[in-house]
Design an enzyme around this catalytic site. Sequence first.
Site, PDB file in Angstrom:
ATOM      1  N   ARG A   1      -1.323  14.861  12.333  1.00  0.00           N
ATOM      2  CA  ARG A   1      -0.483  14.472  11.191  1.00  0.00           C
ATOM      3  C   ARG A   1      -0.044  15.752  10.472  1.00  0.00           C
ATOM      4  NH1 ARG A   1      -1.401   8.977  10.022  1.00  0.00           N
ATOM      5  NH2 ARG A   1       0.410   9.064   8.655  1.00  0.00           N
TER       6      ARG A   1
ATOM      7  N   ARG B   1      -8.321  -0.830   4.621  1.00  0.00           N
ATOM      8  CA  ARG B   1      -7.504   0.202   3.974  1.00  0.00           C
ATOM      9  C   ARG B   1      -6.144  -0.370   3.592  1.00  0.00           C
ATOM     10  NH1 ARG B   1      -5.982   4.240   7.749  1.00  0.00           N
ATOM     11  NH2 ARG B   1      -4.627   4.758   6.018  1.00  0.00           N
TER      12      ARG B   1
ATOM     13  N   CYS C   1      -5.740  11.627  11.716  1.00  0.00           N
ATOM     14  CA  CYS C   1      -6.092  10.219  11.745  1.00  0.00           C
ATOM     15  C   CYS C   1      -5.908   9.691  13.150  1.00  0.00           C
ATOM     16  CB  CYS C   1      -5.291   9.433  10.736  1.00  0.00           C
ATOM     17  SG  CYS C   1      -3.694   9.051  11.372  1.00  0.00           S
TER      18      CYS C   1
ATOM     19  N   LYS D   1       0.861  -1.205   0.000  1.00  0.00           N
ATOM     20  CA  LYS D   1       0.000   0.000   0.000  1.00  0.00           C
ATOM     21  C   LYS D   1       0.890   1.246   0.000  1.00  0.00           C
ATOM     22  CE  LYS D   1      -1.690   1.578   4.038  1.00  0.00           C
ATOM     23  NZ  LYS D   1      -1.313   2.954   4.376  1.00  0.00           N
ATOM     24  N   ASN D   2       1.904   1.261   0.855  1.00  0.00           N
ATOM     25  CA  ASN D   2       2.692   2.483   1.054  1.00  0.00           C
ATOM     26  C   ASN D   2       3.695   2.748  -0.047  1.00  0.00           C
ATOM     27  OD1 ASN D   2       1.181   2.846   3.285  1.00  0.00           O
ATOM     28  ND2 ASN D   2       2.781   2.294   4.752  1.00  0.00           N
TER      29      ASN D   2
ATOM     30  N   ASP E   1       4.846   0.822  12.062  1.00  0.00           N
ATOM     31  CA  ASP E   1       3.637   0.133  11.586  1.00  0.00           C
ATOM     32  C   ASP E   1       3.549  -1.292  12.110  1.00  0.00           C
ATOM     33  OD1 ASP E   1       3.644   1.683   8.285  1.00  0.00           O
ATOM     34  OD2 ASP E   1       3.100   2.417  10.268  1.00  0.00           O
TER      35      ASP E   1
HETATM   36  C1  EPZ Z   1       4.102   6.994   6.210  1.00  0.00           C
HETATM   37  O1  EPZ Z   1       3.276   7.974   6.811  1.00  0.00           O
HETATM   38  C2  EPZ Z   1       3.245   5.740   6.128  1.00  0.00           C
HETATM   39  N1  EPZ Z   1       2.072   5.995   5.302  1.00  0.00           N
HETATM   40  C3  EPZ Z   1       2.807   5.331   7.530  1.00  0.00           C
HETATM   41  O2  EPZ Z   1       2.093   4.096   7.407  1.00  0.00           O
HETATM   42  C4  EPZ Z   1       4.054   5.084   8.383  1.00  0.00           C
HETATM   43  O3  EPZ Z   1       3.655   4.785   9.700  1.00  0.00           O
HETATM   44  C5  EPZ Z   1       4.943   6.336   8.375  1.00  0.00           C
HETATM   45  O4  EPZ Z   1       5.255   6.716   7.010  1.00  0.00           O
HETATM   46  C6  EPZ Z   1       6.247   6.113   9.120  1.00  0.00           C
HETATM   47  O5  EPZ Z   1       6.936   5.061   8.542  1.00  0.00           O
HETATM   48  C7  EPZ Z   1       2.200   5.932   3.947  1.00  0.00           C
HETATM   49  O6  EPZ Z   1       3.267   5.712   3.427  1.00  0.00           O
HETATM   50  C8  EPZ Z   1       0.957   6.163   3.146  1.00  0.00           C
HETATM   51  P1  EPZ Z   1       6.022  10.474   8.263  1.00  0.00           P
HETATM   52  P2  EPZ Z   1       3.758   9.525   6.827  1.00  0.00           P
HETATM   53  O7  EPZ Z   1       5.847  11.711   7.469  1.00  0.00           O
HETATM   54  O8  EPZ Z   1       4.450   9.847   5.565  1.00  0.00           O
HETATM   55  C9  EPZ Z   1       5.778  13.768  11.682  1.00  0.00           C
HETATM   56  C10 EPZ Z   1       0.334   2.609   7.781  1.00  0.00           C
HETATM   57  O9  EPZ Z   1      -0.050   2.053   8.819  1.00  0.00           O
HETATM   58  N2  EPZ Z   1       5.705  14.765  10.611  1.00  0.00           N
HETATM   59  O10 EPZ Z   1       7.293   9.702   8.147  1.00  0.00           O
HETATM   60  O11 EPZ Z   1       2.625  10.365   7.246  1.00  0.00           O
HETATM   61  C11 EPZ Z   1       4.527  12.910  11.760  1.00  0.00           C
HETATM   62  O12 EPZ Z   1       3.530  13.558  12.511  1.00  0.00           O
HETATM   63  C12 EPZ Z   1       0.705   4.073   7.794  1.00  0.00           C
HETATM   64  O13 EPZ Z   1       0.484   2.028   6.674  1.00  0.00           O
HETATM   65  C13 EPZ Z   1       5.754  16.114  10.934  1.00  0.00           C
HETATM   66  O14 EPZ Z   1       5.839  16.481  12.100  1.00  0.00           O
HETATM   67  O15 EPZ Z   1       4.825   9.466   8.012  1.00  0.00           O
HETATM   68  C14 EPZ Z   1       5.021  11.661  12.445  1.00  0.00           C
HETATM   69  O16 EPZ Z   1       5.057  11.880  13.847  1.00  0.00           O
HETATM   70  C15 EPZ Z   1       0.437   4.712   9.141  1.00  0.00           C
HETATM   71  N3  EPZ Z   1       5.683  17.039   9.941  1.00  0.00           N
HETATM   72  C16 EPZ Z   1       6.444  11.526  11.921  1.00  0.00           C
HETATM   73  O17 EPZ Z   1       6.812  12.818  11.402  1.00  0.00           O
HETATM   74  C17 EPZ Z   1       5.598  16.673   8.617  1.00  0.00           C
HETATM   75  O18 EPZ Z   1       5.570  17.567   7.748  1.00  0.00           O
HETATM   76  C18 EPZ Z   1       6.601  10.492  10.809  1.00  0.00           C
HETATM   77  O19 EPZ Z   1       5.723  10.863   9.791  1.00  0.00           O
HETATM   78  C19 EPZ Z   1       5.549  15.296   8.305  1.00  0.00           C
HETATM   79  C20 EPZ Z   1       5.617  14.357   9.311  1.00  0.00           C
END
Ligand code: EPZ
Length: 418
Positions: A121, A399, A116, A22-23, A307
Amino acid sequence: MQKLIVQGGAKLRGELDLQGSKNSALPIMAAAYLCRGECILHNCPKLTDIYAASRILNYIGCKCSFADNTAVITSAQSGHTAIPEELMQEMRSSIIFLGALLGKNKTGTVSYPGGCELGSRPIDMHLSSFRKMGVDIKEKFGRITCSVRKSIHGAKISLPFPSVGATENIMLCAVLADGETVINNAAREPEIKDLADFLRCCGAKIKGDGESSIVIEGVKELHGCEYTVMSDRIAGATYLAAAAAAGGEIIIHKACVGCMEPFISLLDQTGCSIYTIDDGIYLRSGLRLKAVRDCIRTMPHPGFPTDAQAILMAALIKADGTSVFEENIFDCRYRHTDALVKMGADITVLGKTAVVKGVDRLYGARVEATDLRGGAAMVIAALIAEGKSEITSISHIDRGYEEIELCLQRLGADIKRE
Ligand code: EPZ
């Protein structure tokens, strides 16, 4: 509303072909929008998030169709560049389309993605990176309106945190920009490399993906291509954890073993036997699992994946001993523990730490899925509980898992969807 009915106690035996990621499929679908011509994506999982992404693609001018696990995406040269709020709200990762809109049209309007179940997020890193590339961004009433005075130019961007989504969004914006973009402290998740491989297949110039510094040389145009999406390492971890906890022996085919190493090396410590075979992984589990001795800290790749936190926790709730988790990526990712405690687990949450004391018995119960991976954790717990469990709100699970009940039935589980 559909639910899963599970009768616990069965050992798992059998073989499974692992679904596509998915990711990885989601950012690759957004990248297909950048291409002139047709992109054919094989191993695309049948998931509600994937269909939500196809609705966005169709709205912004692509033709996106599916035949089994193959998506065909033909990008038009014109279409909407403002994605309506209702389409943005269907999934959190819809923000990835902003990078694609900017990369192609140098303009784009989206809404803040749906918050979410994992807590806030934010997308501050996404937006600040776009600003460094020459994008003007106005945020008002939840809408984000982007425009470009001259052109989108390459930039040197250092991310404060190796955000997966921000890394992907910058890549999508940079591949057609003027000049070179460098992303320092980039995310190193395998899905980043898969996106880069797809973009290179379409003519992009990218190097360093999978490492902390990615260099992108903007090109004039990208052409279509035919590509196979990588397998889903978290779905793979889920089925391994289920078999480890329930006992038995399974083979998962089409698994990317290297991508799953951070999870496998921890699961290995619980005492089950795990072997790499020609195209996947063999797991045998007999006796009661052992608790994991060291603290299980979720970290950016190549650390233990956030995850998989709920999934490994579910496998350890009947283990011999106490395991300690530390969730370092999201500020609200223990919402599944209440349901596990309702089934008899002994879990204490203190801030980002969760202490899991192994219990001898779990009892079937009626529980509600809180989020994608938390819902999967409840399924694992139901498989090792005595008696019947009902899991509701399984739209969360759908999802990210393709036909989870059919996969587990194939492995011998007593599970059905109603
Ligand atoms: C991706 O989410 C994945 N989703 C998530 O999988 C996964 O948990 C996550 O990466 C971490 O590996 C998809 O790929 C669709 P991040 P993403 O930006 O991109 C903070 C699942 O279960 N942050 O690496 O949203 C954020 O709040 C899902 O399949 C900021 O503060 O993750 C989080 O605490 C859940 N500001 C941390 O960074 C920003 O601008 C990591 O988020 C962006 C992120």
